[in-house]
Each structure stands twice: as structure tokens, then as C-alpha cells.
Scaffold this active site. Structure first.
Site, PDB file in Angstrom:
ATOM      1  N   ALA A 288      10.297  39.993   9.606  1.00  0.00           N
ATOM      2  CA  ALA A 288       9.519  39.453  11.443  1.00  0.00           C
ATOM      3  C   ALA A 288      10.741  38.585  12.291  1.00  0.00           C
ATOM      4  CB  ALA A 288       8.144  39.524  10.669  1.00  0.00           C
TER       5      ALA A 288
ATOM      6  N   TYR B  20      13.726  38.684  14.807  1.00  0.00           N
ATOM      7  CA  TYR B  20      14.721  39.512  15.913  1.00  0.00           C
ATOM      8  C   TYR B  20      14.648  40.886  16.034  1.00  0.00           C
ATOM      9  CZ  TYR B  20      14.858  34.499  18.670  1.00  0.00           C
ATOM     10  OH  TYR B  20      14.446  33.234  19.308  1.00  0.00           O
TER      11      TYR B  20
ATOM     12  N   LEU C 193      21.573  46.202  18.239  1.00  0.00           N
ATOM     13  CA  LEU C 193      21.294  46.040  19.321  1.00  0.00           C
ATOM     14  C   LEU C 193      21.471  44.363  19.987  1.00  0.00           C
ATOM     15  CD1 LEU C 193      19.114  42.624  19.194  1.00  0.00           C
ATOM     16  CD2 LEU C 193      17.325  44.867  17.510  1.00  0.00           C
TER      17      LEU C 193
ATOM     18  N   LYS D 127      29.777  47.511  10.846  1.00  0.00           N
ATOM     19  CA  LYS D 127      29.201  46.685  11.692  1.00  0.00           C
ATOM     20  C   LYS D 127      29.854  45.325  11.353  1.00  0.00           C
ATOM     21  CE  LYS D 127      25.535  43.951  13.364  1.00  0.00           C
ATOM     22  NZ  LYS D 127      25.389  43.754  14.437  1.00  0.00           N
TER      23      LYS D 127
ATOM     24  N   ASN E 258      30.675  44.022  15.486  1.00  0.00           N
ATOM     25  CA  ASN E 258      31.009  42.524  16.435  1.00  0.00           C
ATOM     26  C   ASN E 258      32.372  41.545  16.535  1.00  0.00           C
ATOM     27  OD1 ASN E 258      28.059  42.979  16.779  1.00  0.00           O
ATOM     28  ND2 ASN E 258      28.070  41.275  15.467  1.00  0.00           N
TER      29      ASN E 258
ATOM     30  N   LEU F 124      33.997  43.131  19.564  1.00  0.00           N
ATOM     31  CA  LEU F 124      33.004  42.092  20.733  1.00  0.00           C
ATOM     32  C   LEU F 124      33.637  41.434  20.735  1.00  0.00           C
ATOM     33  CD1 LEU F 124      29.790  44.209  20.358  1.00  0.00           C
ATOM     34  CD2 LEU F 124      31.408  45.292  22.136  1.00  0.00           C
TER      35      LEU F 124
ATOM     36  N   CYS G  45      25.170  35.590  15.209  1.00  0.00           N
ATOM     37  CA  CYS G  45      25.938  36.548  14.652  1.00  0.00           C
ATOM     38  C   CYS G  45      27.286  36.213  15.037  1.00  0.00           C
ATOM     39  CB  CYS G  45      25.123  38.137  14.772  1.00  0.00           C
ATOM     40  SG  CYS G  45      23.649  38.329  14.268  1.00  0.00           S
TER      41      CYS G  45
ATOM     42  N   LYS H  29      28.827  33.857  12.769  1.00  0.00           N
ATOM     43  CA  LYS H  29      28.726  33.693  11.223  1.00  0.00           C
ATOM     44  C   LYS H  29      29.577  35.399  10.789  1.00  0.00           C
ATOM     45  CE  LYS H  29      24.742  35.786  10.972  1.00  0.00           C
ATOM     46  NZ  LYS H  29      25.018  37.583  10.120  1.00  0.00           N
TER      47      LYS H  29
ATOM     48  N   ARG I  76      20.648  30.280  18.338  1.00  0.00           N
ATOM     49  CA  ARG I  76      21.318  29.932  17.709  1.00  0.00           C
ATOM     50  C   ARG I  76      22.426  30.062  17.921  1.00  0.00           C
ATOM     51  NH1 ARG I  76      18.413  34.027  13.562  1.00  0.00           N
ATOM     52  NH2 ARG I  76      18.624  35.357  15.670  1.00  0.00           N
TER      53      ARG I  76
HETATM   54  P1  NAD Z   1      16.048  35.833  11.459  1.00  0.00           P
HETATM   55  O1  NAD Z   1      15.883  34.784  11.242  1.00  0.00           O
HETATM   56  O2  NAD Z   1      14.895  36.202  12.925  1.00  0.00           O
HETATM   57  O3  NAD Z   1      14.851  36.576  10.742  1.00  0.00           O
HETATM   58  C1  NAD Z   1      14.688  36.928   9.245  1.00  0.00           C
HETATM   59  C2  NAD Z   1      13.627  36.567   8.553  1.00  0.00           C
HETATM   60  O4  NAD Z   1      13.167  37.555   7.448  1.00  0.00           O
HETATM   61  C3  NAD Z   1      13.033  34.890   8.802  1.00  0.00           C
HETATM   62  O5  NAD Z   1      11.681  35.120   9.535  1.00  0.00           O
HETATM   63  C4  NAD Z   1      12.529  35.208   7.748  1.00  0.00           C
HETATM   64  O6  NAD Z   1      10.763  34.404   7.002  1.00  0.00           O
HETATM   65  C5  NAD Z   1      12.252  36.248   6.750  1.00  0.00           C
HETATM   66  N1  NAD Z   1      12.395  36.619   4.867  1.00  0.00           N
HETATM   67  C6  NAD Z   1      13.694  35.915   4.284  1.00  0.00           C
HETATM   68  N2  NAD Z   1      13.678  36.236   2.886  1.00  0.00           N
HETATM   69  C7  NAD Z   1      12.635  36.207   3.105  1.00  0.00           C
HETATM   70  C8  NAD Z   1      11.830  37.935   2.010  1.00  0.00           C
HETATM   71  N3  NAD Z   1      12.109  37.522   0.757  1.00  0.00           N
HETATM   72  N4  NAD Z   1      10.884  37.919   2.310  1.00  0.00           N
HETATM   73  C9  NAD Z   1       9.996  38.231   3.373  1.00  0.00           C
HETATM   74  N5  NAD Z   1      10.693  37.079   4.663  1.00  0.00           N
HETATM   75  C10 NAD Z   1      11.636  36.925   4.276  1.00  0.00           C
HETATM   76  O7  NAD Z   1      17.145  37.140  11.622  1.00  0.00           O
HETATM   77  P2  NAD Z   1      17.446  38.262  12.591  1.00  0.00           P
HETATM   78  O8  NAD Z   1      18.061  37.429  13.641  1.00  0.00           O
HETATM   79  O9  NAD Z   1      16.218  38.863  12.766  1.00  0.00           O
HETATM   80  O10 NAD Z   1      18.588  38.801  11.576  1.00  0.00           O
HETATM   81  C11 NAD Z   1      18.199  39.217  10.601  1.00  0.00           C
HETATM   82  C12 NAD Z   1      19.358  40.011   9.865  1.00  0.00           C
HETATM   83  O11 NAD Z   1      20.197  41.241  10.740  1.00  0.00           O
HETATM   84  C13 NAD Z   1      20.921  39.370   9.968  1.00  0.00           C
HETATM   85  O12 NAD Z   1      21.527  40.062   8.943  1.00  0.00           O
HETATM   86  C14 NAD Z   1      21.518  39.240  11.044  1.00  0.00           C
HETATM   87  O13 NAD Z   1      22.883  39.568  11.492  1.00  0.00           O
HETATM   88  C15 NAD Z   1      21.320  40.913  11.625  1.00  0.00           C
HETATM   89  N6  NAD Z   1      21.064  40.951  12.794  1.00  0.00           N
HETATM   90  C16 NAD Z   1      20.563  40.219  14.302  1.00  0.00           C
HETATM   91  C17 NAD Z   1      20.987  40.443  15.185  1.00  0.00           C
HETATM   92  C18 NAD Z   1      20.138  39.604  16.533  1.00  0.00           C
HETATM   93  O14 NAD Z   1      20.385  39.801  17.424  1.00  0.00           O
HETATM   94  N7  NAD Z   1      19.517  38.920  15.792  1.00  0.00           N
HETATM   95  C19 NAD Z   1      21.675  41.996  16.116  1.00  0.00           C
HETATM   96  C20 NAD Z   1      21.776  42.998  14.868  1.00  0.00           C
HETATM   97  C21 NAD Z   1      22.111  42.228  13.627  1.00  0.00           C
HETATM   98  C1  UGA Z   2      25.852  40.922  19.573  1.00  0.00           C
HETATM   99  C2  UGA Z   2      26.432  42.855  20.125  1.00  0.00           C
HETATM  100  O1  UGA Z   2      25.790  42.945  21.021  1.00  0.00           O
HETATM  101  C3  UGA Z   2      25.304  43.315  19.341  1.00  0.00           C
HETATM  102  O2  UGA Z   2      25.678  44.372  18.994  1.00  0.00           O
HETATM  103  C4  UGA Z   2      25.008  42.968  18.164  1.00  0.00           C
HETATM  104  O3  UGA Z   2      23.919  43.614  17.117  1.00  0.00           O
HETATM  105  C5  UGA Z   2      25.213  40.783  17.966  1.00  0.00           C
HETATM  106  O4  UGA Z   2      26.024  40.464  18.724  1.00  0.00           O
HETATM  107  C6  UGA Z   2      24.510  41.024  15.920  1.00  0.00           C
HETATM  108  O5  UGA Z   2      24.841  41.689  15.130  1.00  0.00           O
HETATM  109  O6  UGA Z   2      23.345  39.693  16.603  1.00  0.00           O
HETATM  110  P1  UGA Z   2      23.906  39.309  20.651  1.00  0.00           P
HETATM  111  O7  UGA Z   2      24.709  38.132  20.038  1.00  0.00           O
HETATM  112  O8  UGA Z   2      22.612  39.355  21.275  1.00  0.00           O
HETATM  113  O9  UGA Z   2      24.527  40.570  20.319  1.00  0.00           O
HETATM  114  O10 UGA Z   2      24.462  39.077  22.786  1.00  0.00           O
HETATM  115  P2  UGA Z   2      25.487  39.583  23.219  1.00  0.00           P
HETATM  116  O11 UGA Z   2      25.308  39.930  24.794  1.00  0.00           O
HETATM  117  O12 UGA Z   2      26.687  39.847  22.450  1.00  0.00           O
HETATM  118  O13 UGA Z   2      26.034  38.419  23.636  1.00  0.00           O
HETATM  119  C7  UGA Z   2      27.136  37.449  22.931  1.00  0.00           C
HETATM  120  C8  UGA Z   2      27.979  36.219  23.794  1.00  0.00           C
HETATM  121  O14 UGA Z   2      28.499  35.898  24.436  1.00  0.00           O
HETATM  122  C9  UGA Z   2      26.115  35.669  24.284  1.00  0.00           C
HETATM  123  O15 UGA Z   2      26.694  34.104  24.089  1.00  0.00           O
HETATM  124  C10 UGA Z   2      26.811  36.072  25.591  1.00  0.00           C
HETATM  125  O16 UGA Z   2      26.782  34.638  26.512  1.00  0.00           O
HETATM  126  C11 UGA Z   2      28.771  35.970  25.201  1.00  0.00           C
HETATM  127  N1  UGA Z   2      29.183  36.810  26.482  1.00  0.00           N
HETATM  128  C12 UGA Z   2      29.159  38.571  26.492  1.00  0.00           C
HETATM  129  C13 UGA Z   2      30.336  36.744  27.190  1.00  0.00           C
HETATM  130  O17 UGA Z   2      30.304  35.412  27.045  1.00  0.00           O
HETATM  131  N2  UGA Z   2      30.751  37.377  27.482  1.00  0.00           N
HETATM  132  C14 UGA Z   2      30.829  38.969  27.919  1.00  0.00           C
HETATM  133  O18 UGA Z   2      31.234  39.222  28.619  1.00  0.00           O
HETATM  134  C15 UGA Z   2      29.561  39.512  27.424  1.00  0.00           C
END
Ligand code: NAD
Ligand code: UGA
Length: 475
Positions: free
Chosen positions: A16, A18, A172, A225, A229, A232, A281, A284, A351
Site C-alpha cells: 500500500a 506510493y 506514474l 520499465k 527510467n 529519463l 527509483c 535504483k 527518498r
Molecule cells: P513503498 O515502499 O512506498 O511501498 C511498498 C509497500 O509494500 C510497503 O508499504 C511495504 O510495507 C509493503 N510490503 C512489502 N512486503 C510486503 C508483504 N510481503 N506483504 C504486504 N505488504 C508488503 O514502495 P513504492 O514506492 O510504492 O514502490 C513499489 C514498487 O513500484 C517498487 O518496485 C518501485 O520501484 C516501483 N515504482 C515506484 C514508483 C514511485 O513513484 N514510487 C513508480 C513506478 C514504479
Molecule cells: C520517475 C519517472 O518519471 C516515472 O515514469 C517512473 O514511473 C518513476 O520514476 C518510478 O519508476 O519510480 P518520479 O521519480 O516520481 O518518476 O519523478 P520524476 O518527475 O521523473 O522526477 C525524478 C527526479 O528528476 C526529480 O528529482 C526531479 O526533480 C528530477 N528532474 C525531472 C529534473 O531534475 N529535471 C527534469 O527535467 C525532470
């Protein structure tokens, strides 16, 4: 005859965070006939998702409160009852964290897959009948092989369990998550079982046009995926490298960005120079790509992607050094106001925020930081800096030479700037575009500086107020 895709009545999402929270909220909002249950081990997080006060949801995203408000209690549920939710589901999303490994083989680069493995095992144990398991987390290419192996163990153990595994990575961005989920550029579904792919496509089909739903094999989907990233982030490192050259030569990176961005082959997005990319992300996922390239013996490809992260670290260190150099080579005992701590605007997420490394470097140099951010609280900043704040009273009287660095939480930009030698803008919050620089300059010690790492401030107004101004990428 082709089999009709199974109709999805009940979805469970493990994680649950982001991604899991907002993604499931939008699915529930757009598909009122599907019961969507989001589960997490973290009871505090689940309680926050269930908070009657929608301003206290654990994730801050513009528009999220309205979506959750419409669906929660109707067909959107948040619970810690993981097994029951899995048992009731036709489709289970794995949306758990996949951070970089901190120890063991691949430490510092490979993804730590322990949460994916644990959640796959839980699905294997608690599921009933046929379950479509969807990888929503960002994963190294070929992870689905491991997920399938875990599930196949349960399939063979009797009880009529069967599984199909799909990859459906999430694109997203934080701060625009709801907008991105409601109108995605594309939805990517990788898999081997056409009926399972159709079932997931029909869920998205309630609000996403079919031509935007791309179907690939499992490995292409997983790798796309990481690649998206990496591309970008690579643009940000590219423009930040040019920003430094602009500063040295009298060019202006915003003018260069506009000039190259109008080339339709390059495009205007992700050309904003800044303090380096943050977020959970980009770093990572690139490091994971580097690890995979090395694993497959592709050293040159690994080194290429590694340099994107190296440039990003350099940009953050460069900004901290530049502040110190401008302030007569020392910030020891000097108060510096830091405006913005989140990794980007419109999120409470810190983060890998560039502010963390920059603030740590300045504290290490002995600075006394006054940090303010509209959405990040002091407790989070303390965890990120691994340093407790000092109280405003303790900071008020002292400006000792050679003092240890410290930080305190300020309530507003003007409070942060009081008595400061410099203001640093590290997050592009909208409010920072409208700062009244005359009032800020009035409370600062002279000579006073503005370091605008996001190029959002009204530099002319700041100069008119008597501040020296450095703007990223401006020569
Ligand atoms: P997050 O740390 O915010 O959430 C993950 C959640 O999973 C945590 O709350 C944790 O307690 C829960 N969890 C872990 N193991 C579990 C289990 N066995 N049972 C139940 N709950 C469990 O992470 P996030 O930012 O939502 O990212 C999740 C995934 O999505 C990652 O792989 C990340 O790379 C990817 N992702 C993140 C973003 C972003 O913008 N944050 C965007 C695209 C993709
Ligand atoms: C990024 C990607 O944009 C998403 O498509 C992807 O799903 C996500 O990572 C993920 O896998 O977690 P996010 O990290 O939430 O999304 O935000 P971004 O808007 O991409 O910004 C990332 C970082 O780059 C920020 O620190 C932002 O300030 C910086 N940034 C972005 C710049 O310095 N310059 C830019 O032109 C754009």
C-alpha cells in the site's frame, strides 16, 4: 475456439505504498464493479489509508483524496488481512518495495527481491482456484521466472490452484500520479497467457483506449520499465552536464534546452537542469541495469549507464562545493536557509532527494541549516540527515566559529532566512516562484546569496533586493 478472458471481480494488491495505493484507488474509481483490496504488513500505513480525514493519507498526491473519497468503503478497501484478501482475489498485484541490496552478492547495485519473494510465497499459500499474478513492482528482467517457480510449487501441491504471471510495470511519476494513472501514455502488459493478458487489458480498458495498451513478452515488459527510467534519468544527467558548461561559458541552459527541445527528435521534456535527480527509483533502477549488464558480461554497456549515476552524484556535490566557495571558502558556523527538501514538488517523498546529500555535505562543513518544506516534516528530515534538529532557541544566540554543523526546522522561508548568509532553493515548490525577495533580503546577513538550484526564483527581484544570485546553468 478462443477462450473468453476471465472476468475480474476481485483484485488484491500487496503493498500500500506510493504505487499500490494510488494505482488501486484509480482502478476502484474507474471499475466500480470490481472489489479492490489493498493489503500491507505495515499496520500504521493501512490505518492512515483508512483515516477519515483525507488530508492524512500516507501519500500526498494532488487529487488522490478525491479519488479515495469516492471509492473507499464502496469497492476500495485497505487492510492488514493479507491472506483473506489473496484468497478472495481473481487477480493479485505485487506492488512491494524493491530497493537496492545493501549487503551480500550485488550489494549497492542489484535489487533486493526479498519482499517480492515473500509476497509470491504468500500468494502461493493463500490463493484459491485460478489466480492471475501481476508484477507491478519494478523488477530485474527475468524475475517472472522466479515468481513462476514459487507459484508452480503450490500448483503442484494439490488444492486446484493455478496461476498466470503477468508483468505490468507502472510509469506514474510522483506529484502527477493521479493524472498519469487516469491518462497514461501507455499501459504495458507482458505475458505468455493470452487470456490473462486480455483480462488485465479489460480492467484498464474501462478508461484507457485499447491502442494505448501494449502487449509484449514478459522479459520485454520487465526490461522496458528499467529502460524507460534509465532514458529519463540519462536526459537529466545530460542536461546537468551542459548546465555546468553553461555556467563556465556564459551560455544559459534554459535557452539551450529550448533550442534543442524544439527538435522533434529530441522533444522538450526532461531537459530541466537542477540539483540532480532524486526519488526512489531512478538511481535504483539504473544501478540494477548496470548490475544486469555486468551479469551478462556487457561491461561497456554497464559503464555507460553507471556514468549517468556518477554525473548525478557529481552535480549534487558540485552545488554544495559551489555554496562553500562562494561564501569565502567556509560555511562553518554560518546559517544557511534551505527551501525545499522533497525530491520534487507536489510530493512529501524525500527518498534519494538531492537535498539530502547537499545538506549533509554542508552540515559536514559546519553549516547551521534552517530547513523548510511545505510537505516534509522535521521527523522525516531528521531520519534522512541522520541528525536530530537543534531547537530554534539554541540556534538563536550562537554563531560560533568552527562549530559543528547542525540543522533546525523552520516554519517559513522568511523564518529560515533570518540571520542567514544564503538561501538555497532545492525543490521547485510553486510558492518559491512568488517569494518577496525584498523582505527576505531584509532579514539576512550581508553579503547575502541566493543559490537557486531549480531556477524558479525571480532572480531579477532578488538581485534588486541586493542579493548575489547563482542560478543553475546560468553563465
Ligand atoms: P513503498 O515502499 O512506498 O511501498 C511498498 C509497500 O509494500 C510497503 O508499504 C511495504 O510495507 C509493503 N510490503 C512489502 N512486503 C510486503 C508483504 N510481503 N506483504 C504486504 N505488504 C508488503 O514502495 P513504492 O514506492 O510504492 O514502490 C513499489 C514498487 O513500484 C517498487 O518496485 C518501485 O520501484 C516501483 N515504482 C515506484 C514508483 C514511485 O513513484 N514510487 C513508480 C513506478 C514504479
Ligand atoms: C520517475 C519517472 O518519471 C516515472 O515514469 C517512473 O514511473 C518513476 O520514476 C518510478 O519508476 O519510480 P518520479 O521519480 O516520481 O518518476 O519523478 P520524476 O518527475 O521523473 O522526477 C525524478 C527526479 O528528476 C526529480 O528529482 C526531479 O526533480 C528530477 N528532474 C525531472 C529534473 O531534475 N529535471 C527534469 O527535467 C525532470
Amino acid at each position: 475456439m478462443l477462450e473468453a478472458p476471465p472476468t475480474i471481480h476481485s483484485i488484491c494488491c500487496i503493498g500500500a505504498g506510493y504505487v499500490g495505493g494510488p494505482t488501486m484507488a484509480v482502478i476502484a474509481d474507474r471499475c466500480p464493479h470490481i472489489q479492490v483490496t489493498v493489503v500491507d504488513l505495515n499496520a500504521e500505513r493501512i490505518a492512515a489509508w483508512n483515516d477519515a480525514d483525507l488530508t492524512r493519507l500516507p501519500v500526498y498526491e494532488p487529487g488522490l483524496d478525491a479519488v479515495v473519497g469516492r471509492a473507499r468503503g464502496r469497492n476500495l478497501h485497505f487492510t492488514t488481512e493479507v491472506d483473506a484478501a489473496i484468497a478472495a482475489a481473481d487477480m493479485v498485484f505485487l506492488s512491494v518495495n524493491t530497493p537496492t541490496k545493501t549487503r551480500g552478492v550485488g550489494a549497492g547495485q542489484a535489487s533486493d527481491l526479498r519482499w517480492i519473494e515473500a509476497s509470491a510465497r504468500q500468494v502461493a499459500a493463500a490463493s484459491q482456484g485460478h489466480t492471475i499474478v501481476v508484477e507491478k513492482s519494478t523488477l530485474p528482467v527475468r524475475t517472472a521466472e522466479a515468481v513462476k517457480a514459487i507459484l508452480n510449487g503450490a500448483q503442484g501441491s494439490g488444492g486446484g490452484k493455478t496461476f498466470s504471471v503477468l508483468s505490468n510495470p507502472e510509469f506514474l511519476a510522483e506529484g502527477t500520479a493521479i493524472q498519469d494513472l487516469e491518462g497514461p501514455d501507455r499501459v504495458l502488459i507482458g505475458g505468455e497467457d493470452p487470456a490473462a493478458i486480455d483480462a488485465l487489458a479489460s480492467v484498464y480498458g474501462h478508461w484507457v483506449a485499447q491502442e494505448r495498451i501494449l502487449r509484449t513478452n514478459l522479459w520485454s515488459s520487465e526490461l522496458s520499465k528499467l529502460t524507460a527510467n534509465a532514458f529519463l534519468a540519462q536526459r537529466i544527467s545530460s542536461i546537468n552536464s551542459i548546465a555546468a558548461l553553461c555556467e563556465a561559458t556564459g551560455a544559459d541552459v534554459r535557452e539551450v534546452g529550448r533550442a534543442i527541445g524544439t527538435d522533434s527528435r529530441i522533444g522538450p521534456k526532461f531537459l530541466q537542469a537542477g540539483p540532480g535527480f532524486g526519488g526512489s527509483c531512478f538511481q535504483k533502477d539504473i544501478l540494477n541495469l548496470v548490475y544486469l549488464c555486468r551479469h551478462y558480461g556487457l561491461e561497456e554497456a554497464a559503464a555507460y549507464w553507471e556514468s549517468v549515476v556518477g554525473l548525478n552524484t557529481w552535480q549534487q556535490q558540485r552545488i554544495a562545493r559551489l555554496v562553500v566557495n562562494s561564501l569565502f571558502g567556509t560555511v562553518s558556523g554560518k546559517r544557511l536557509a534551505v527551501l525545499g527538501f522533497a525530491f520534487k514538488a507536489d510530493t512529501n517523498d524525500t527518498r534519494e532527494a538531492p537535498a539530502i546529500r547537499i545538506c549533509r555535505d554542508l552540515i559536514e562543513e559546519g553549516a547551521q541549516l534552517a530547513i523548510v518544506d511545505p510537505k516534509v516534516d522535521a521527523a522525516q528530515i531528521a531520519r534522512d540527515l541522520e541528525h536530530s534538529p537543534v531547537s530554534a532557541d539554541a540556534a538563536a544566540g550562537s554563531r560560533p566559529l568552527g562549530a559543528d554543523g547542525s540543522w533546525l526546522a523552520a516554519g517559513s522561508p522568511i523564518e529560515a532566512a533570518r540571520g542567514a548568509d544564503a538561501v538555497l532553493i532545492l525543490t521547485e515548490w510553486k510558492d518559491y516562484r512568488q517569494i518577496d525577495w525584498a523582505s527576505i533580503a531584509n532579514v539576512m546577513r550581508r553579503p547575502a546569496w541566493l543559490f537557486d538550484a531549480r531556477a524558479v526564483a525571480d532572480a531579477a527581484a532578488a538581485r534588486a533586493a541586493g542579493l548575489n544570485v547563482w542560478t543553475v546553468g546560468e553563465g
